[in-house]
Design an enzyme around this catalytic site. Sequence first.
Site, short mmCIF file in Angstrom:
data_model
loop_
_atom_site.label_atom_id
_atom_site.label_comp_id
_atom_site.label_asym_id
_atom_site.label_seq_id
_atom_site.Cartn_x
_atom_site.Cartn_y
_atom_site.Cartn_z
N ASP A 16 0.83 -1.20 0.00
CA ASP A 16 0.00 0.00 0.00
C ASP A 16 0.86 1.25 0.00
OD1 ASP A 16 -2.70 1.05 2.18
OD2 ASP A 16 -2.04 1.70 0.20
N ASP A 61 -9.72 -1.30 3.01
CA ASP A 61 -9.29 -0.93 4.34
C ASP A 61 -10.17 -1.58 5.39
OD1 ASP A 61 -8.66 2.40 3.17
OD2 ASP A 61 -7.29 0.71 3.36
#
Lengths: 437, 249
Positions: A206, A358
């Site tokens: 990420d 997320d």
Amino acid sequence: MPPPDDPPSTPTRTSIIDSLGVEIVGVMSPVSICMLLVVLILTSLSSSSTTSTSSPPPVTAATLIYVESDSDSPSHKLLGAVLDAAAFVALIAAATFVLVLLYYYNFTSFLKNYLRFSVFFVLFSMGGSIMASLLQHFSIPLDAPTSIILLLNFAILGVLSVFSPAVPILLRQSYMVSVAVIVAVWFARLPEWTTWVLLIALALYDLAAVLCPHGPLRILVELASSREEELPALVYEARPTDSSHPVSAPVSSPVASLGSVEMQPVSETSNSNSNSVDEEERSPLVSSPPVVRENLSNFNHEQTRESHNSNHAVVEMETGESETLPLVEREGHRSSSNSDSEFEMFDSTRGIRLGLGDFVFYSVLVGRAAMYDLMTVYACYLAIISGLGCTLILLSVFRHALPALPISITLGVIFYFLTRLLMEPFVVGASTNLVMF
Amino acid sequence: MTVASGVGYVLIALGPAFSLFASVIAKKPFLILTLLSSTLFWLMSLIVLAGAWRAFLPVKSTELWPYSILILTSVGFQEGIRIGFWRLFKKMEDMLNAFADRVSKPRLFLTDKMLLALAGGLGHGLAHAVFFCLSLLTPAFGPATFYVDKCSNIPFFLISAIIALGFVIIHTFSMVIAFNGYTEGKRKDQIFVPFAHLIAAVITLINLVPGGCNVGLPLLCIMAGTTLYYSWQLVWRRLTEHQTTRSSD
């Protein structure tokens, strides 16, 4: 003698702490609800499936290379887990690049339909299997045809609500959370070492994908913002209840699993709030629907809550997406236009958006902690929430796309191991002897 | 013993905390954030303590003195941390006031500051209840119950729930007292808080003696009641003073 002030301590006095932090809480509550649901489902299902733990874990993308079994040595497990995580991250990166390519060549209807199919699949098939296990565990008297009909309705409504702007925002948010819960429950069935290494690897990916100049997500974000379009994606949007100060910066974290993207239809509604159109003729895109200008008015009139509130309901209903906000160039926001593939978080004038990935990976971490003990669950929950808060604060400082996974996952992993190794013997030893402080 | 009793124990320990949360804190998002950060703060202090004591565990439960040292060090550390927490609170207050000036809204009122103190205290209390009581309650949702040797007439879960309730009250309101004491500089309030915490923790030491919990539990509840009463008096006094100073302008 100075004249007396306002009437003392009447409840109508507003203070600044009344409304500060609404957006943050608006993002934290769905994350908390998602984690709570995942923990509940996992704990109730794990107590009933003690027999099925002996069966091998499903062969998934995350266990392509090595499937963990209890009889291996720790170093072997670690090596296998690292290989698995590397393969998974490579798969994700490849999927994201394919996404970038498709988006670059404007295959929007393909992406849209693929995303619809994937949501249906998640809700119907994966959600169905969870529902079946829950029905079995709690011995709920529901027959098969009824449950299939209910499931079908649930899935179809979900597909409709995710991509249609005419659906109430609460329903959309609920479906986003349900999709995240279902995917997280599925992911949490991975073996233990693989899960932890995978989480860490995804946090690192990420970070790289969003912040490096040639990272796929960064390319995607820049592409979308240069076209001034909304990047379709599965994104949770936390609508603020009042117009707060405009903090805007895209925060993105990478697509983990589904890698599906959809183009939101831009000109959905045109009949809303004509009254505010005149005020705010500042959008550089004259062709954009009045809805878009409404957003601008919301954004600019941050102090005039009344006007905002009066229009707000309409705005929410009509511009279901609010993704259609290319206007904000003027204001110096480059936000709102894009939400990345699934895991991006940014805030527009409408509120902060957090990608579904997320949600999924926070819940996977907490779910894995729940399989050990409840103390680790609370510690990891607090760590993740504080990581999320830090990320939001950084978002308001940096004002561009930020990854939402790294800080929370790092803190979560650290707190998990600290709690498990250090705190548990201490606290359990003290409290079972009824000595507390 | 079944889900009903498990839920019952949770409510015994956290009932007042939930009602405080729902009625006061849930209305203002900023207080929710304060609560979460103070819970995190308490958790970190607990981890530090656990790290420091790790080498000496497990402690034999037959002797009194290892636990007394443990209690003394833990309470001392946590009270020291409370001062640090207050400094952070002051900084946050300054930042909030500066922000209020920038957006031309009124500065923090006295009630706001007290609400912030309450949220901070509730965060501490919640963390205590969660880590010392709730995390051990999982077996209570199952088909049986559990008794400790030293206290064989009350189920273990009930004792720990009542102790957690007492500590929730003590933590919540001693934070209010402490913040007021540090703000006003009154020595009496500042001394009361560590004192109350220490006495409460020492009372739980009585539970190590067989049959001690019959004495320890009521004493703890009395201590919680004392803290509640003290903070009630303090807040009442402060608010009426504030009221009269405002209206006498």
